[in-house]
Design an enzyme around this catalytic site. Structure first.
Site, PDB file in Angstrom:
ATOM      1  N   ASP A  39       0.989  -1.332  -0.661  1.00 20.97           N
ATOM      2  CA  ASP A  39      -0.399  -0.357  -0.097  1.00 20.97           C
ATOM      3  C   ASP A  39       0.777   0.912   0.099  1.00 20.97           C
ATOM      4  O   ASP A  39       1.934   1.138   0.369  1.00 20.97           O
ATOM      5  CB  ASP A  39      -0.995  -0.157   1.243  1.00 20.97           C
ATOM      6  CG  ASP A  39      -2.275   0.581   1.217  1.00 20.97           C
ATOM      7  OD1 ASP A  39      -3.284   0.636   0.960  1.00 20.97           O
ATOM      8  OD2 ASP A  39      -2.206   2.261   0.954  1.00 20.97           O
ATOM      9  N   ASP A  65       2.892   1.436  -4.202  1.00 24.98           N
ATOM     10  CA  ASP A  65       2.191   2.825  -5.441  1.00 24.98           C
ATOM     11  C   ASP A  65       2.138   1.806  -7.079  1.00 24.98           C
ATOM     12  O   ASP A  65       2.758   1.588  -7.033  1.00 24.98           O
ATOM     13  CB  ASP A  65       3.011   3.989  -5.720  1.00 24.98           C
ATOM     14  CG  ASP A  65       2.061   4.304  -6.568  1.00 24.98           C
ATOM     15  OD1 ASP A  65       1.090   4.103  -7.518  1.00 24.98           O
ATOM     16  OD2 ASP A  65       1.830   5.642  -6.581  1.00 24.98           O
ATOM     17  N   VAL A  66       0.747   1.595  -6.351  1.00 25.23           N
ATOM     18  CA  VAL A  66       0.682   0.531  -7.911  1.00 25.23           C
ATOM     19  C   VAL A  66       0.985   1.166  -8.773  1.00 25.23           C
ATOM     20  O   VAL A  66       0.847   0.482 -10.437  1.00 25.23           O
ATOM     21  CB  VAL A  66      -0.947  -0.535  -7.953  1.00 25.23           C
ATOM     22  CG1 VAL A  66      -0.975  -1.065  -6.478  1.00 25.23           C
ATOM     23  CG2 VAL A  66      -1.861   0.726  -7.825  1.00 25.23           C
ATOM     24  N   ASN A  92      -6.028  -5.791  -5.523  1.00 21.65           N
ATOM     25  CA  ASN A  92      -8.026  -4.740  -5.088  1.00 21.65           C
ATOM     26  C   ASN A  92      -7.388  -2.981  -4.838  1.00 21.65           C
ATOM     27  O   ASN A  92      -8.631  -2.065  -4.994  1.00 21.65           O
ATOM     28  CB  ASN A  92      -7.792  -4.881  -3.411  1.00 21.65           C
ATOM     29  CG  ASN A  92      -8.143  -4.475  -2.781  1.00 21.65           C
ATOM     30  OD1 ASN A  92      -9.348  -4.830  -2.705  1.00 21.65           O
ATOM     31  ND2 ASN A  92      -7.375  -3.359  -1.782  1.00 21.65           N
ATOM     32  N   TYR A 161     -14.861   6.132 -13.223  1.00 26.12           N
ATOM     33  CA  TYR A 161     -14.730   4.913 -12.648  1.00 26.12           C
ATOM     34  C   TYR A 161     -15.299   3.642 -13.612  1.00 26.12           C
ATOM     35  O   TYR A 161     -14.439   2.479 -13.228  1.00 26.12           O
ATOM     36  CB  TYR A 161     -15.507   5.274 -10.841  1.00 26.12           C
ATOM     37  CG  TYR A 161     -15.120   4.317 -10.064  1.00 26.12           C
ATOM     38  CD1 TYR A 161     -14.350   3.871  -9.391  1.00 26.12           C
ATOM     39  CD2 TYR A 161     -16.938   2.969  -9.756  1.00 26.12           C
ATOM     40  CE1 TYR A 161     -14.219   2.295  -8.483  1.00 26.12           C
ATOM     41  CE2 TYR A 161     -16.514   2.683  -8.937  1.00 26.12           C
ATOM     42  CZ  TYR A 161     -15.368   1.955  -7.972  1.00 26.12           C
ATOM     43  OH  TYR A 161     -14.838   1.224  -7.310  1.00 26.12           O
ATOM     44  N   LYS A 165     -13.848   0.021 -13.940  1.00 22.56           N
ATOM     45  CA  LYS A 165     -13.750  -1.100 -12.733  1.00 22.56           C
ATOM     46  C   LYS A 165     -13.867  -1.864 -14.555  1.00 22.56           C
ATOM     47  O   LYS A 165     -13.642  -3.393 -14.595  1.00 22.56           O
ATOM     48  CB  LYS A 165     -14.614  -0.817 -12.451  1.00 22.56           C
ATOM     49  CG  LYS A 165     -14.410  -0.351 -11.701  1.00 22.56           C
ATOM     50  CD  LYS A 165     -12.936  -1.133 -10.317  1.00 22.56           C
ATOM     51  CE  LYS A 165     -12.947  -0.557  -9.429  1.00 22.56           C
ATOM     52  NZ  LYS A 165     -11.711  -0.958  -8.981  1.00 22.56           N
ATOM     53  N   VAL A 196     -20.522  -1.799  -0.492  1.00 24.28           N
ATOM     54  CA  VAL A 196     -19.611  -1.517   1.056  1.00 24.28           C
ATOM     55  C   VAL A 196     -20.399   0.322   1.394  1.00 24.28           C
ATOM     56  O   VAL A 196     -19.798   1.435   1.476  1.00 24.28           O
ATOM     57  CB  VAL A 196     -18.631  -1.905   1.243  1.00 24.28           C
ATOM     58  CG1 VAL A 196     -18.784  -2.774   2.535  1.00 24.28           C
ATOM     59  CG2 VAL A 196     -18.473  -3.257   0.471  1.00 24.28           C
TER      60      VAL A 196
HETATM   61  N1  LIG Z   1     -16.431   0.207  -1.004  1.00 26.19           N
HETATM   62  C1  LIG Z   1     -17.168  -0.453  -1.838  1.00 26.19           C
HETATM   63  O1  LIG Z   1     -18.135  -0.084  -2.123  1.00 26.19           O
HETATM   64  C2  LIG Z   1     -16.722  -0.450  -3.206  1.00 26.19           C
HETATM   65  C3  LIG Z   1     -17.027  -1.487  -3.369  1.00 26.19           C
HETATM   66  C4  LIG Z   1     -17.159  -1.381  -5.105  1.00 26.19           C
HETATM   67  C5  LIG Z   1     -15.441  -2.417  -5.370  1.00 26.19           C
HETATM   68  N2  LIG Z   1     -14.724  -1.759  -3.647  1.00 26.19           N
HETATM   69  C6  LIG Z   1     -13.765  -1.728  -4.705  1.00 26.19           C
HETATM   70  O2  LIG Z   1     -12.905  -2.327  -4.122  1.00 26.19           O
HETATM   71  C7  LIG Z   1     -11.531  -1.745  -3.453  1.00 26.19           C
HETATM   72  C8  LIG Z   1     -11.303  -1.258  -2.127  1.00 26.19           C
HETATM   73  O3  LIG Z   1     -12.481  -0.237  -1.880  1.00 26.19           O
HETATM   74  P1  LIG Z   1     -11.619   0.141   0.007  1.00 26.19           P
HETATM   75  O4  LIG Z   1     -13.158   0.338   0.005  1.00 26.19           O
HETATM   76  O5  LIG Z   1     -10.943  -0.759   0.081  1.00 26.19           O
HETATM   77  O6  LIG Z   1     -10.988   1.061  -0.422  1.00 26.19           O
HETATM   78  P2  LIG Z   1     -10.144   2.423   0.564  1.00 26.19           P
HETATM   79  O7  LIG Z   1     -10.738   3.852  -0.371  1.00 26.19           O
HETATM   80  O8  LIG Z   1     -10.971   2.015   2.141  1.00 26.19           O
HETATM   81  O9  LIG Z   1      -8.921   1.793   1.058  1.00 26.19           O
HETATM   82  C9  LIG Z   1      -8.203   1.934  -0.822  1.00 26.19           C
HETATM   83  C10 LIG Z   1      -7.125   1.088  -0.579  1.00 26.19           C
HETATM   84  O10 LIG Z   1      -6.390   1.551  -1.974  1.00 26.19           O
HETATM   85  C11 LIG Z   1      -5.010   2.197  -1.042  1.00 26.19           C
HETATM   86  N3  LIG Z   1      -4.021   2.608  -2.143  1.00 26.19           N
HETATM   87  C12 LIG Z   1      -4.670   3.798  -3.238  1.00 26.19           C
HETATM   88  N4  LIG Z   1      -3.981   4.280  -4.034  1.00 26.19           N
HETATM   89  C13 LIG Z   1      -3.144   3.233  -4.194  1.00 26.19           C
HETATM   90  C14 LIG Z   1      -1.801   3.397  -4.978  1.00 26.19           C
HETATM   91  N5  LIG Z   1      -1.259   3.718  -6.308  1.00 26.19           N
HETATM   92  N6  LIG Z   1      -0.992   2.161  -4.402  1.00 26.19           N
HETATM   93  C15 LIG Z   1      -1.172   1.713  -3.728  1.00 26.19           C
HETATM   94  N7  LIG Z   1      -2.521   1.470  -2.601  1.00 26.19           N
HETATM   95  C16 LIG Z   1      -3.421   2.515  -3.026  1.00 26.19           C
HETATM   96  C17 LIG Z   1      -5.812   3.219   0.104  1.00 26.19           C
HETATM   97  O11 LIG Z   1      -4.055   3.909   0.947  1.00 26.19           O
HETATM   98  C18 LIG Z   1      -6.254   2.806   0.981  1.00 26.19           C
HETATM   99  O12 LIG Z   1      -5.745   1.804   1.709  1.00 26.19           O
HETATM  100  C19 LIG Z   1     -11.888  -0.463  -4.842  1.00 26.19           C
HETATM  101  O13 LIG Z   1     -10.708  -1.398  -5.330  1.00 26.19           O
HETATM  102  C20 LIG Z   1     -12.548  -0.244  -5.071  1.00 26.19           C
HETATM  103  O14 LIG Z   1     -12.851  -0.064  -6.169  1.00 26.19           O
HETATM  104  C21 LIG Z   1     -14.990  -0.693  -3.565  1.00 26.19           C
END
Ligand SMILES: NC(=O)c1ccc[n+]([C@@H]2O[C@H](COP(=O)([O-])OP(=O)(O)OC[C@H]3O[C@@H](n4cnc5c(N)ncnc54)[C@H](O)[C@@H]3O)[C@@H](O)[C@H]2O)c1
Length: 267
Positions: A39, A65-66, A92, A161, A165, A196
């Site tokens: 992360d 950083d991905v 993720n 977005y 996806k 979520v």
């Molecule tokens: N929360 C929802 O309702 C939901 C629904 C569908 C899909 N998603 C997907 O699930 C995944 C996780 O979402 P979440 O709700 O846990 O979000 P979140 O914002 O709580 O967590 C995202 C994490 O990714 C990290 N991150 C961001 N940019 C980064 C980078 N360049 N390199 C490495 N790490 C990085 C952040 O530091 C954080 O720890 C995402 O891909 C999101 O699009 C989320």
């Protein structure tokens, strides 16, 4: 131990510092896997890895950083060094920026494309190189990409977005095909989580209100729930359980697939 046993498996989870990624990492560890949290948030990432280690599992943190190709190379090397192998990648990490199409900004769109689409693509690149026969891990494995219900519906305010996806969805299919055709021994699948009620989910609900699309957050969330046959939002545990399933031998003949975990919202 739940229904799926990942004992001896070695996982790297991007964006695992918090949110869904942290829940996925914990669920993979609970199923027996060693886990590296990757992360950009070092403080939260280290704390999450420490908590998993205290639960008795093998865990470590690596700053990644991905969007950085070179960073991936060292993150994979750290994973192999820390865990003794690498056979499971969860792509993720992701960001959601809510904008009407009339107002999209080049920089914000590029940020989402980089993190949500280039990031997983680089992850697949380095996982394939490491896991395929002759690679430094070399035993094959599985990749789970985190797409979104946004790839399967049309919700206002999240066009770009949703586009990123949808890209993850197609990237998954072609990756599975290349892996099969070239004998890498890596299954590649994706999950479409429903909304979520966590940091990202609630931020989205607030954003669509600010854009004037819904009168308040209750109505915004209600619009999602109203389009969901199971009549509620998803939980992080439910998303994590799907990742564990796809990573496990129970999914041994599943590749190039997308698994909705959205209560039926995307059809
Ligand atoms: N929360 C929802 O309702 C939901 C629904 C569908 C899909 N998603 C997907 O699930 C995944 C996780 O979402 P979440 O709700 O846990 O979000 P979140 O914002 O709580 O967590 C995202 C994490 O990714 C990290 N991150 C961001 N940019 C980064 C980078 N360049 N390199 C490495 N790490 C990085 C952040 O530091 C954080 O720890 C995402 O891909 C999101 O699009 C989320």
């Amino acid at each position: 131990m739940g229904v799926h046993d990942l004992t001896g498996r070695n996982a790297l989870v991007t964006g695992g510092a918090q949110g869904l990624g942290a829940q996925m990492a914990a669920a993979l560890a609970q199923a027996g896997a060693g886990v590296v949290i990757a992360d950009i948030d070092e403080e939260a990432g280290r704390a999450t890895a420490d908590a998993i280690e205290r639960s008795g599992a093998r865990a470590a943190f690596v700053a990644l950083d991905v969007t950085e190709d070179a960073g991936w190379e060292s993150a994979v090397a750290v994973t192999i060094a820390e865990l003794g192998g690498f056979d499971l990648l969860v792509n993720n990490a992701g960001v959601e920026i809510t904008e009407l199409l009339t107002d999209i900004s080049q920089d914000r769109v590029r940020a989402m494309l980089d993190i949500n689409l280039l990031g997983p693509a680089l992850g697949i690149k380095h996982a394939f190189r490491a896991m395929r026969p002759g690679g430094p891990a070399g035993t094959g494995g599985t990749i789970v990409n985190i797409s979104s219900v946004a790839a399967t519906i049309a919700f206002p305010g999240i066009a770009m977005y949703s586009a990123t996806k949808s890209g993850v969805d197609r990237l998954t299919r072609v990756a599975a095909m290349e892996s099969g055709k070239l004998g890498y021994g890596v299954r590649v699948n994706c999950v479409y989580p429903g909304l979520v009620g966590n940091r990202m989910g609630l931020a989205l609900a607030n954003d669509v209100v600010e854009l004037g699309l819904f009168p308040d957050t209750d109505e915004a969330v209600g619009a999602v729930v109203g389009q969901t046959p199971l009549g509620r939002l998803a939980t992080g545990e439910e998303i994590a359980a799907a990742v564990v399933f796809l990573a496990s031998d129970a999914a041994g003949f599943i590749t190039g697939a997308g698994l909705p975990v959205d209560g039926g919202m995307g059809m």
